[in-house]
Structures are given as C-alpha cells and as structure tokens.
Write an enzyme that holds these catalytic residues in place. Sequence first.
Site, short mmCIF file in Angstrom:
data_model
loop_
_atom_site.label_atom_id
_atom_site.label_comp_id
_atom_site.label_asym_id
_atom_site.label_seq_id
_atom_site.Cartn_x
_atom_site.Cartn_y
_atom_site.Cartn_z
N ASP A 191 0.85 -1.19 0.00
CA ASP A 191 0.00 0.00 0.00
C ASP A 191 0.88 1.23 0.00
O ASP A 191 2.03 1.19 0.45
CB ASP A 191 -0.88 0.05 1.25
CG ASP A 191 -2.02 -0.95 1.26
OD1 ASP A 191 -2.16 -1.73 0.30
OD2 ASP A 191 -2.78 -0.95 2.26
N ASP A 250 -6.29 -5.06 8.97
CA ASP A 250 -4.98 -4.98 8.33
C ASP A 250 -3.88 -5.20 9.37
O ASP A 250 -3.94 -4.66 10.48
CB ASP A 250 -4.77 -3.61 7.66
CG ASP A 250 -5.44 -3.52 6.30
OD1 ASP A 250 -5.79 -4.57 5.71
OD2 ASP A 250 -5.60 -2.39 5.80
#
Length: 157
Positions: A97, A126
């Site tokens: 990310d 996450d």
Amino acid sequence: MSATTTTTNGAGAARATDPAGVVEAFLAAMEAGDVDAAVALLDDDIAYTNVSLPTIHGRRGVERLARLVFDRLGMHFRVVVHGIAVEGDVVLTERTDALGLGRFEQRFWVCGRFEVRDGRITVWRDYFDWADITVSLLRGALGAVVPALNRRWPSGG
C-alpha cells in the site's frame, strides 16, 4: 483476479458479490479516491482494525476516516495486491500500500483479512509491521526531496 458474480445496486450499477470480487472492487475504489463507491461495499456494522490501533466500528466511522484522508487532507492511496486467497467468506490479501500527499508517498507492506457477507465487507483487519511503517515514513519523507531514496514501487502497480 477472481471469478465475479454481479448484481445491481439501487442505482442500477453492477457490483461484485463474490468475496474476492468485493474486496478487489473496494481496494480499486479506495485507489481511485472514490469514497462513495468504497463505502457502498461496507456493511453498516463493519469493524475496521489496523492491528495494534483502536477498531473503528460502523460504516459511518470508516466513511468519516476516508473523507478526512481523501477529501480534507487530499491524500492519495495506491495498492498492489501480491496475493489473494479465499476460504468461504474470508479473503486474505498480501499487498503493498502507499499513502501520499503531494510529493510524499509512504510505501509499506500489509496483510489484510476481510470478511464478506451478502456482497458487503463486515470485517476489515490490516496487519503491518511498525518497523516497516517507520522505515517507509522516513524513506517517503526523504523521497519527497530525492525520489530515488523512496522504496521502489512493485512491478504491476
């Protein structure tokens, strides 16, 4: 990419209903900065956790955070999914990310666990490494001045 079943939402737009398709559509909407499309894929009672940080409960809470990040702060998000695995309603992702603002971009690895029911994400969790987050923050800051110092973006992204 996964095989995707589609249905239409109230506006007549097609959306994925299989768990992997829902997660892929969610991440794509986040990457596009389309908060409305991303939030439409969340269950009203979603639990969103970045492990070791407080959990955000409810679609409205996640939407407030997304609008702060994208609309008010003007940040952008990029993602490369390296792997995706599905068992029933659970989708696991291994990703890189990136969160950015202007010339700054912080790039880090994330493993995500999503639970999808009836075409909506009910759990988004996450996992990341604080050491990696710290290094990516420093490299992103230095990379804003000297781009070669930032972490390389994985191929495919």
